[in-house]
Design a protein around this motif. Structure first.
Motif, short mmCIF file in Angstrom:
data_model
loop_
_atom_site.label_atom_id
_atom_site.label_comp_id
_atom_site.label_asym_id
_atom_site.label_seq_id
_atom_site.Cartn_x
_atom_site.Cartn_y
_atom_site.Cartn_z
N SER A 221 0.85 -1.19 0.00
CA SER A 221 0.00 0.00 0.00
C SER A 221 0.89 1.24 0.00
CB SER A 221 -0.91 0.01 1.23
OG SER A 221 -1.86 -1.05 1.16
N LEU A 222 0.67 2.10 -1.01
CA LEU A 222 1.48 3.30 -1.21
C LEU A 222 0.60 4.53 -1.42
CD1 LEU A 222 3.78 1.50 -3.75
CD2 LEU A 222 4.68 2.49 -1.64
N CYS A 223 -0.63 4.50 -0.92
CA CYS A 223 -1.57 5.58 -1.18
C CYS A 223 -0.98 6.94 -0.78
CB CYS A 223 -2.88 5.35 -0.43
SG CYS A 223 -3.78 3.88 -0.99
N SER A 224 -1.11 7.90 -1.67
CA SER A 224 -0.69 9.28 -1.44
C SER A 224 0.82 9.44 -1.28
CB SER A 224 -1.41 9.87 -0.22
OG SER A 224 -1.35 11.27 -0.21
N CYS A 225 1.60 8.45 -1.69
CA CYS A 225 3.05 8.59 -1.68
C CYS A 225 3.50 9.30 -2.97
CB CYS A 225 3.73 7.23 -1.57
SG CYS A 225 3.50 6.43 0.04
N GLN B 102 -4.60 8.00 -4.87
CA GLN B 102 -4.14 9.36 -4.62
C GLN B 102 -2.66 9.57 -4.96
OE1 GLN B 102 -5.92 11.27 -1.02
NE2 GLN B 102 -6.65 9.21 -0.56
N CYS B 103 -2.10 8.66 -5.74
CA CYS B 103 -0.76 8.87 -6.28
C CYS B 103 -0.94 9.60 -7.61
CB CYS B 103 -0.03 7.54 -6.47
SG CYS B 103 0.33 6.70 -4.91
N VAL B 104 -0.94 10.93 -7.55
CA VAL B 104 -1.42 11.73 -8.67
C VAL B 104 -0.42 11.82 -9.82
CG1 VAL B 104 -2.96 13.10 -7.22
CG2 VAL B 104 -0.57 13.83 -7.51
N ARG B 105 0.77 11.25 -9.66
CA ARG B 105 1.77 11.27 -10.74
C ARG B 105 1.71 10.02 -11.61
NH1 ARG B 105 7.15 12.10 -7.59
NH2 ARG B 105 8.05 12.36 -9.67
N ILE B 106 0.90 9.05 -11.19
CA ILE B 106 0.76 7.83 -11.98
C ILE B 106 -0.11 8.11 -13.21
CG2 ILE B 106 -0.12 5.45 -11.97
CD1 ILE B 106 2.31 5.79 -10.21
N THR B 107 0.36 7.63 -14.38
CA THR B 107 -0.38 7.82 -15.62
C THR B 107 -0.69 6.46 -16.25
OG1 THR B 107 1.53 7.88 -17.11
CG2 THR B 107 0.96 9.94 -15.97
N ASP B 108 -1.22 6.49 -17.46
CA ASP B 108 -1.52 5.25 -18.17
C ASP B 108 -0.27 4.40 -18.38
OD1 ASP B 108 -4.16 5.94 -18.33
OD2 ASP B 108 -4.04 6.75 -20.36
N LYS B 109 0.88 5.07 -18.52
CA LYS B 109 2.13 4.32 -18.69
C LYS B 109 2.39 3.41 -17.49
CE LYS B 109 7.13 4.92 -19.32
NZ LYS B 109 8.24 5.90 -19.41
N LEU C 145 -7.07 2.55 -7.26
CA LEU C 145 -6.64 3.67 -8.11
C LEU C 145 -7.42 4.94 -7.81
CD1 LEU C 145 -6.42 1.72 -11.50
CD2 LEU C 145 -4.52 2.39 -10.03
N TYR C 146 -8.08 4.98 -6.65
CA TYR C 146 -8.87 6.17 -6.30
C TYR C 146 -8.00 7.43 -6.29
CZ TYR C 146 -10.92 9.73 -3.34
OH TYR C 146 -11.37 10.93 -2.85
N GLY C 147 -8.46 8.46 -6.98
CA GLY C 147 -7.75 9.73 -6.96
C GLY C 147 -6.55 9.81 -7.88
N CYS C 148 -6.34 8.79 -8.71
CA CYS C 148 -5.25 8.84 -9.70
C CYS C 148 -5.78 9.59 -10.92
CB CYS C 148 -4.78 7.44 -10.08
SG CYS C 148 -4.05 6.54 -8.70
N THR C 149 -5.70 10.91 -10.87
CA THR C 149 -6.43 11.76 -11.82
C THR C 149 -5.82 11.81 -13.21
OG1 THR C 149 -5.19 13.63 -10.91
CG2 THR C 149 -7.40 13.23 -10.02
N LYS C 150 -4.61 11.26 -13.39
CA LYS C 150 -3.97 11.31 -14.70
C LYS C 150 -4.18 10.05 -15.53
CE LYS C 150 -0.40 14.73 -13.63
NZ LYS C 150 1.05 15.02 -13.63
N ILE C 151 -4.92 9.09 -15.01
CA ILE C 151 -5.18 7.90 -15.79
C ILE C 151 -6.45 8.09 -16.62
CG2 ILE C 151 -4.01 6.41 -14.12
CD1 ILE C 151 -6.70 5.51 -13.10
N THR C 152 -6.50 7.38 -17.74
CA THR C 152 -7.63 7.52 -18.66
C THR C 152 -8.23 6.15 -18.97
OG1 THR C 152 -6.36 7.24 -20.71
CG2 THR C 152 -6.41 9.46 -19.73
N LYS C 153 -9.19 6.18 -19.84
CA LYS C 153 -9.86 4.95 -20.26
C LYS C 153 -8.85 3.94 -20.81
CE LYS C 153 -13.12 3.31 -23.76
NZ LYS C 153 -14.06 3.70 -24.83
#
Length: 411
Positions: free
Chosen positions: A311-315, A339-346, A363-371
């Motif tokens: 678990s690494l939430c918000s790290c 809430q790891c907001v730097r994680i993307t689709d990559k 993946l809650y709060g991972c705002t940079k991921i897409t469909k």
């Protein structure tokens, strides 16, 4: 020849009733005398915990529980003396008094006046009036106790832990969550550092110290020296421990699960210490440790690659950290990176390519991921749970269109 259910032997009825829930077991007992007799067979109630409101005298209550072989009791509300329970169930094995705010040292003292050798589990969490005095009674008369929950008992001090360390040598699980007065001295008592006064609880396997704000790295030194059978250690919200304390924990070979959630002074250096030791952790939680970043994932891949839950939430981790980790983590089944907001689709693509044993991901709060990233994640062969919302957990059952679940976190 047609056989009616009434023709079944009581033993067969008991086997059938065993599959019912607790309410069902109670209802079949009201059908007829034969069914009542069958439903009272001890095999039907094996392992069941009776949940009771003790408001007024009921002479048939405890004889009924004993007839059914029930030895576990949870008191939902206590308006009678606790001794009423103890006298009524002399062979009780588990007593749950969680949240009984009106329970006092005096009431507990009147109940525990002689050895109760059968009692293995006692839950006093949130019994706010309980103090060290009660722990003296428990240590004296409940010598066979294996599980003790004191979570939220904010009046417990190091003296109480000395009494526990003196009398409860068979204790395997101890919860001290939010016991604000407990410090390094008390942990030293538990770990047998004061042998002249108490042997210690050296058989402990589960220890919860969540939100014990007076603890420092010295407590971790005591734990590593004396509690070498420990399997689960919860240090979440302990702001006084630091990276240096991880050196002490790094050689606890029996430790399976370590919770460092919201320990503000744990950083990449602390994770390095853990990974360089002889630990074989299966579960690690460093969520909301804002000094933990991508370098920690590299250390985890090098020395903690046998983890099954991480678990690494918000790290402060990114796709780069995911890339450093995934190729070594073949055993990982649960990954929480909400809430790891730097994680993307990559990052999700790397996870989908390498962490093929994953059964759950947050993946809650991972705002940079897409469909596109979600589509890759939902293709994981073992995935059962995908969390995209603060409260809601979504079961993954062949999700074909990721757009169906994407709105859980978009604005």
């Amino acid at each position: 020849m047609e056989v009616h259910v009434s023709s079944l032997f009581p033993e067969i009825l008991a086997m059938i009733f065993n599959y019912l829930d607790v309410k069902g077991k109670g209802r079949v007992a009201q059908v007829c005398t034969a069914w009542k007799d069958a439903s009272y067979h001890k095999s039907v109630w094996r392992g069941v915990e009776a949940k009771l409101h003790l408001r007024r005298a009921n002479p048939s209550l405890f004889p009924s529980l004993q007839t059914r072989g029930i030895k576990k009791v949870q008191i939902l509300s206590l308006r009678r003396s606790l001794s009423y329970v103890i006298q009524g169930m002399p062979n009780i094995e588990s007593l749950n008094l969680s949240g009984c705010y009106n329970l006092t040292d005096n009431g507990l003292g009147h109940a525990f006046v002689q050895d109760i050798s059968s009692l293995r589990t006692l839950n006093l969490s949130l019994c706010k009036q309980i103090t060290d005095s009660s722990l003296g009674r428990i240590a004296q008369y409940l010598k066979n106790l294996e599980q003790l929950d004191l979570g939220g008992c904010s009046n417990i001090t190091n003296t109480g832990l000395l009494l526990v360390a003196w009398g409860l040598h068979k204790l395997k699980s101890l919860n001290l969550r939010s016991c604000r007065h407990v410090s390094d001295v008390g942990i030293g008592h538990l770990a047998g550092m004061t042998r002249s006064a108490a042997e210690g609880c050296l058989s402990l396997e589960h220890l919860t110290l969540q939100d014990c704000q007076k603890l420092t790295d010295l407590s971790l030194k005591h734990i590593s020296k004396g509690l070498n059978k420990l399997k689960v250690l919860n240090l979440s919200f302990c702001g006084g421990i630091s990276d240096a304390g991880m050196i002490h924990l790094s050689h606890m070979t029996q430790l399976w699960t370590l919770n460092l959630r919201s320990c503000d002074n744990i950083s990449d250096t602390g994770i390095m210490h853990l990974s360089m030791g002889t630990l074989r952790l299966y579960g690690l939680d460093v969520s909301f440790c804002d000094k933990v970043g991508d370098q920690s994932l590299a250390y985890i891949a090098q020395g903690l690659y046998q983890l099954k839950s991480l678990s690494l939430c918000s790290c402060h981790i990114s796709d780069d950290g995911i890339n450093r980790m995934v190729r070594q983590m073949h055993e990982l089944k649960t990954l929480n990176i909400g809430q790891c907001v730097r994680i993307t689709d990559k990052g999700l693509e790397l996870i989908a390519d390498h962490l093929t044993q994953l059964t759950g991901i947050d993946l809650y709060g991972c705002t940079k991921i897409t469909k596109r990233g979600l589509e890759r994640i939902t293709q994981l062969p073992c995935l059962k749970v995908l969390n995209l919302g603060l409260w809601q957990m979504t079961e993954v059952k062949g999700i074909g269109d990721a757009s169906e679940i994407l709105p859980c976190y978009t604005s």
